[in-house]
Design an enzyme around this catalytic site. Structure first.
Site, short mmCIF file in Angstrom:
data_model
loop_
_atom_site.label_atom_id
_atom_site.label_comp_id
_atom_site.label_asym_id
_atom_site.label_seq_id
_atom_site.Cartn_x
_atom_site.Cartn_y
_atom_site.Cartn_z
N SER A 62 0.82 -1.21 0.00
CA SER A 62 0.00 0.00 0.00
C SER A 62 0.86 1.27 0.00
O SER A 62 2.02 1.25 0.38
CB SER A 62 -0.90 0.04 1.23
OG SER A 62 -1.60 -1.17 1.36
N1 SAH Z 1 -0.87 -4.93 4.09
C1 SAH Z 1 -0.19 -5.19 2.86
C2 SAH Z 1 -1.06 -4.87 1.65
C3 SAH Z 1 -1.27 -6.09 0.89
S1 SAH Z 1 -2.40 -6.07 -0.47
C4 SAH Z 1 1.15 -4.50 2.79
O1 SAH Z 1 1.45 -3.68 3.68
O2 SAH Z 1 1.94 -4.80 1.90
C5 SAH Z 1 -3.67 -7.11 0.18
C6 SAH Z 1 -3.29 -8.52 0.52
O3 SAH Z 1 -4.47 -9.17 0.98
C7 SAH Z 1 -2.79 -9.36 -0.65
O4 SAH Z 1 -1.53 -9.90 -0.35
C8 SAH Z 1 -3.84 -10.47 -0.79
O5 SAH Z 1 -3.29 -11.71 -1.17
C9 SAH Z 1 -4.40 -10.52 0.62
N2 SAH Z 1 -5.74 -11.11 0.72
C10 SAH Z 1 -6.81 -10.95 -0.10
N3 SAH Z 1 -7.85 -11.66 0.35
C11 SAH Z 1 -7.44 -12.30 1.48
C12 SAH Z 1 -8.06 -13.21 2.40
N4 SAH Z 1 -9.33 -13.62 2.26
N5 SAH Z 1 -7.32 -13.67 3.43
C13 SAH Z 1 -6.04 -13.29 3.60
N6 SAH Z 1 -5.41 -12.45 2.76
C14 SAH Z 1 -6.09 -11.95 1.71
#
Ligand code: SAH
Length: 215
Positions: A62
């Site tokens: 993000s």
């Molecule tokens: N917090 C992260 C942002 C990641 S983007 C950072 O600081 O880099 C969102 C993430 O959510 C992705 O890696 C995606 O694989 C994960 N995601 C999406 N749906 C999910 C679910 N049901 N359970 C766990 N992770 C999930």
């Protein structure tokens, strides 16, 4: 890149302040966590620019402003136990871990979960536990949590997560359809019921059901 790194980080902190981040604990955490550790090698020169960047498995780390903003909305205290859904690069969990007592973070891609664990080990952040699994289920065996943050966009508020929030708990998530518009929503669990605030417009990757079948 080395000679500019210091300047890049000064500019990074200035941008956060200029955009309205004021909580000293959040600013300190943003200053402390080395974002370059969480971005792919070829994008390290951009690690301190204020935008989202691609990571493995088609996901994103993000934008720093949004990380700081969502962290501020959590009103973290040092005793708090926090659940994050969507570990991704691990950056958001790292920032929270500098303020709160501990973070449990759930990621549906094993590859991302393993990479994040490795980075936390390398930096020496020992109060983050990464679980590979489905964030829609939360971590019932570890509930209740003082704070919950979702870092992928949900189309509706996941009931399980609201259930796993303790009294006076705060849940922060991007809410809205897959292709936007999405808003950051903050829910507070109070004795009188759930209070909801709809805040800034954002763009997140979708929260998808189930653990990823791919690695
Ligand atoms: N917090 C992260 C942002 C990641 S983007 C950072 O600081 O880099 C969102 C993430 O959510 C992705 O890696 C995606 O694989 C994960 N995601 C999406 N749906 C999910 C679910 N049901 N359970 C766990 N992770 C999930």
């Amino acid at each position: 890149m080395a000679p500019n790194k210091h300047l890049d980080r000064m500019e990074f902190m200035l941008t956060l302040r200029r955009r309205g981040i004021t909580d000293p604990a959040v600013l300190r955490a943003m200053e402390e966590v080395p974002r370059e550790m969480f971005v792919p090698d070829n994008l390290k020169p951009q690690a301190y620019e204020d935008h989202a960047l691609p990571i493995d498995c088609g996901q994103t780390i993000s934008q720093p402003y949004v990380v700081a903003y969502m962290t501020e909305l959590l009103e973290l205290q040092t005793r708090h136990r926090v659940l994050e859904i969507g570990t991704g690069s691990g950056y958001q969990a790292a920032v929270i871990s500098r303020i709160a007592a501990m973070v449990v973070s759930i990621e549906r891609y094993r590859t991302l979960a393993e990479r994040a664990r490795k980075i936390f080990d390398m930096i020496g952040y020992t109060n983050i536990e990464v679980i590979t699994g489905d964030g829609f289920e939360g971590a019932p065996q570890r509930a209740p949590f003082d704070r919950i943050i979702v870092t992928a966009a949900a189309e509706t508020i996941p009931d399980n997560l609201v259930d796993q929030l303790g009294e006076d708990g705060i849940l922060v998530l991007p809410l809205g359809p897959r292709n936007g518009p999405q808003d950051i929503v903050r829910l507070r669990k109070t004795a009188e019921g759930i209070k909801r605030e709809d805040l800034i417009a954002v763009r997140f990757v979708p929260l998808l059901p189930g653990q990823a079948k791919e690695l």
